[in-house]
Write a protein that holds these residues in place. Sequence first.
Motif, PDB file in Angstrom:
ATOM      1  N   LEU A   1       0.710  -1.181   0.293  1.00 30.77           N
ATOM      2  CA  LEU A   1       0.147  -0.359   0.027  1.00 30.77           C
ATOM      3  C   LEU A   1       1.275   1.017   0.086  1.00 30.77           C
ATOM      4  O   LEU A   1       1.729   1.126   0.585  1.00 30.77           O
ATOM      5  CB  LEU A   1      -1.143   0.031   1.804  1.00 30.77           C
TER       6      LEU A   1
ATOM      7  N   GLU B   1      -3.009   5.051  -0.197  1.00 28.78           N
ATOM      8  CA  GLU B   1      -3.651   3.971   0.263  1.00 28.78           C
ATOM      9  C   GLU B   1      -4.406   4.360   2.150  1.00 28.78           C
ATOM     10  O   GLU B   1      -5.213   3.568   2.474  1.00 28.78           O
ATOM     11  CB  GLU B   1      -3.450   2.872  -0.473  1.00 28.78           C
TER      12      GLU B   1
ATOM     13  N   ARG C   1      -6.372   6.174   3.474  1.00 29.90           N
ATOM     14  CA  ARG C   1      -7.698   6.204   3.689  1.00 29.90           C
ATOM     15  C   ARG C   1      -8.546   5.290   3.886  1.00 29.90           C
ATOM     16  O   ARG C   1      -8.873   5.147   4.658  1.00 29.90           O
ATOM     17  CB  ARG C   1      -7.765   5.477   1.999  1.00 29.90           C
ATOM     18  N   LEU C   2      -7.501   4.509   3.992  1.00 29.81           N
ATOM     19  CA  LEU C   2      -7.906   2.978   5.213  1.00 29.81           C
ATOM     20  C   LEU C   2      -7.894   3.477   6.296  1.00 29.81           C
ATOM     21  O   LEU C   2      -8.883   2.857   7.132  1.00 29.81           O
ATOM     22  CB  LEU C   2      -6.762   1.735   5.163  1.00 29.81           C
TER      23      LEU C   2
ATOM     24  N   THR D   1     -11.122   5.529   7.204  1.00 30.30           N
ATOM     25  CA  THR D   1     -12.182   4.595   7.037  1.00 30.30           C
ATOM     26  C   THR D   1     -12.192   3.308   8.619  1.00 30.30           C
ATOM     27  O   THR D   1     -11.759   3.313   9.490  1.00 30.30           O
ATOM     28  CB  THR D   1     -12.304   3.451   6.185  1.00 30.30           C
TER      29      THR D   1
ATOM     30  N   CYS E   1     -13.653   1.078  11.811  1.00 31.44           N
ATOM     31  CA  CYS E   1     -13.094   0.061  11.139  1.00 31.44           C
ATOM     32  C   CYS E   1     -14.361  -0.830  12.620  1.00 31.44           C
ATOM     33  O   CYS E   1     -14.196  -0.213  13.661  1.00 31.44           O
ATOM     34  CB  CYS E   1     -11.981  -0.586  11.891  1.00 31.44           C
TER      35      CYS E   1
ATOM     36  N   ARG F   1      -7.641  -1.670  14.164  1.00 32.86           N
ATOM     37  CA  ARG F   1      -6.888  -0.181  13.617  1.00 32.86           C
ATOM     38  C   ARG F   1      -5.493   0.075  13.866  1.00 32.86           C
ATOM     39  O   ARG F   1      -4.493   0.036  13.349  1.00 32.86           O
ATOM     40  CB  ARG F   1      -7.875   0.607  13.812  1.00 32.86           C
TER      41      ARG F   1
ATOM     42  N   SER G   1      -2.983  -3.118  12.857  1.00 36.64           N
ATOM     43  CA  SER G   1      -3.136  -2.986  11.937  1.00 36.64           C
ATOM     44  C   SER G   1      -1.471  -1.088  11.292  1.00 36.64           C
ATOM     45  O   SER G   1      -0.868  -1.901  10.516  1.00 36.64           O
ATOM     46  CB  SER G   1      -3.837  -2.404  10.937  1.00 36.64           C
TER      47      SER G   1
ATOM     48  N   TRP H   1     -12.753  -4.509   5.869  1.00 37.35           N
ATOM     49  CA  TRP H   1     -12.442  -3.195   6.388  1.00 37.35           C
ATOM     50  C   TRP H   1     -11.700  -2.355   4.805  1.00 37.35           C
ATOM     51  O   TRP H   1     -11.892  -1.425   4.455  1.00 37.35           O
ATOM     52  CB  TRP H   1     -11.346  -3.046   7.437  1.00 37.35           C
ATOM     53  N   VAL H   2     -10.888  -3.110   4.186  1.00 40.98           N
ATOM     54  CA  VAL H   2      -9.998  -2.489   3.399  1.00 40.98           C
ATOM     55  C   VAL H   2     -10.806  -2.487   1.864  1.00 40.98           C
ATOM     56  O   VAL H   2     -10.470  -1.090   1.597  1.00 40.98           O
ATOM     57  CB  VAL H   2      -9.261  -4.732   2.521  1.00 40.98           C
TER      58      VAL H   2
ATOM     59  N   ALA I   1     -12.413   0.910   2.265  1.00 40.07           N
ATOM     60  CA  ALA I   1     -11.719   1.521   1.847  1.00 40.07           C
ATOM     61  C   ALA I   1     -11.999   1.606   1.175  1.00 40.07           C
ATOM     62  O   ALA I   1     -10.857   2.964   0.751  1.00 40.07           O
ATOM     63  CB  ALA I   1     -10.299   1.616   2.208  1.00 40.07           C
TER      64      ALA I   1
ATOM     65  N   ILE J   1     -10.040  -0.323  -1.328  1.00 34.12           N
ATOM     66  CA  ILE J   1      -8.643  -0.590  -1.794  1.00 34.12           C
ATOM     67  C   ILE J   1      -9.043  -1.819  -2.941  1.00 34.12           C
ATOM     68  O   ILE J   1      -9.512  -2.437  -2.453  1.00 34.12           O
ATOM     69  CB  ILE J   1      -8.339  -0.699  -0.607  1.00 34.12           C
TER      70      ILE J   1
END
Length: 383
Positions: free
Chosen positions: A201, A205, A208-209, A212, A214, A220, A223, A301-302, A305, A307
């Motif tokens: 990513l 990206e 953006r993730l 977003t 979660c 989150r 990650s 979740w991805v 977002a 993606i």
Amino acid sequence: MKATRINIRKRQISNGRSSLYLDYYPGVFDRIKKRMVRHETLYLYVYDRPETLADRQHNDEMMELARQIRTKRMIDISSAYYGITKKAALIKGDFLQYFEERCMLKNNTYHSVFKHFYQFCNGYCTFEQLSVTMCEQFRHYLLHAAQSKTTRKPLSKTTASSYYDMFLYILKIAYNDNAISSNLAECVSGIRAEKKIMTSLNYEELDRLFKTPCKYEVLRRASIFAVLSGLRRGDILALEWKDYEKDYHGKPTFRIVTKKTGAVSHHPVSAEAMDACGPVGDGLIFKGLTLSMTTITFKKWVTDAGISKPVSFHTLRHTYATLLHENGNSLYTIQNLMIHLHPGTTAQYICNSDALARKAADSLHLQPSRLKRLLSKVKELFR
């Protein structure tokens, strides 16, 4: 060929003791080290000047054990010299037990291979049953029948290739231990791994993730920590506050015992990564984080977002390596941070970066005068 003589010899060590070893003359070929050797350390010691009855009994027992080992080595060498195939007692034993014992000396991936082979042979396999045909059947099983424990989907060709190589390595050890009479690992073909396109990513990206919503806040945070630390998912799930330390500069580090390879390292992390961990406490750092969150929930979740590229939780580890590379860090530095044994493994993690590709393309320049001459020659060709 001259017959090999074997003598028991001593070498002085610390505290008034001597270590016992076997002296071969002429040397013999070691099937594990793949070279000629003259000495074999027995890891036994005796007292140079035994003072008590217990010391003398110890010396007698160690010398008797050394003589027994010498006798066994002489039988092995003589059998090979006269072309006698040695049938070890283990050859009629349980191969699964032997397989599991060898896996205990390796990492968790070997245990996964053992479980697949256990299921393949329905929990029963002796040394006598091992054959080229069985090896090829297990190869077919890994490619077409075996399923991942977590996803319940067929194994990827890369995973099947890795598992089969580990299985063949166990067979090679069994041959070196005289547990089987032929080296089956050299009689079969491996599985050619497919070339996988690694994904990562970029900063846009990632932004953006993480913006977003979660479903689980702990996912989150984990990650964010994964991107900033590059640790494997298993290590993050098992990470505890007792592993948290500070280096001599007062910077945060974690003592990591890698679940996959068993390697121990002190892994430096940034202050931003520590913010994702939350306040210092006890027990697990990411309490409540589960394996299913890092698979099903993470993929949803991805998708939320926006993606579209194939992304898994492990992609965050690829992202860590790629971003380090973009920031000018050497492959050797990234290898140490990724806790990889070989730089080739690290190179596979560094994905093709658009930023690096653009930088490389823009770095090529021709001198104006030279460029002018080249363009004039090109024009002459078309006249």
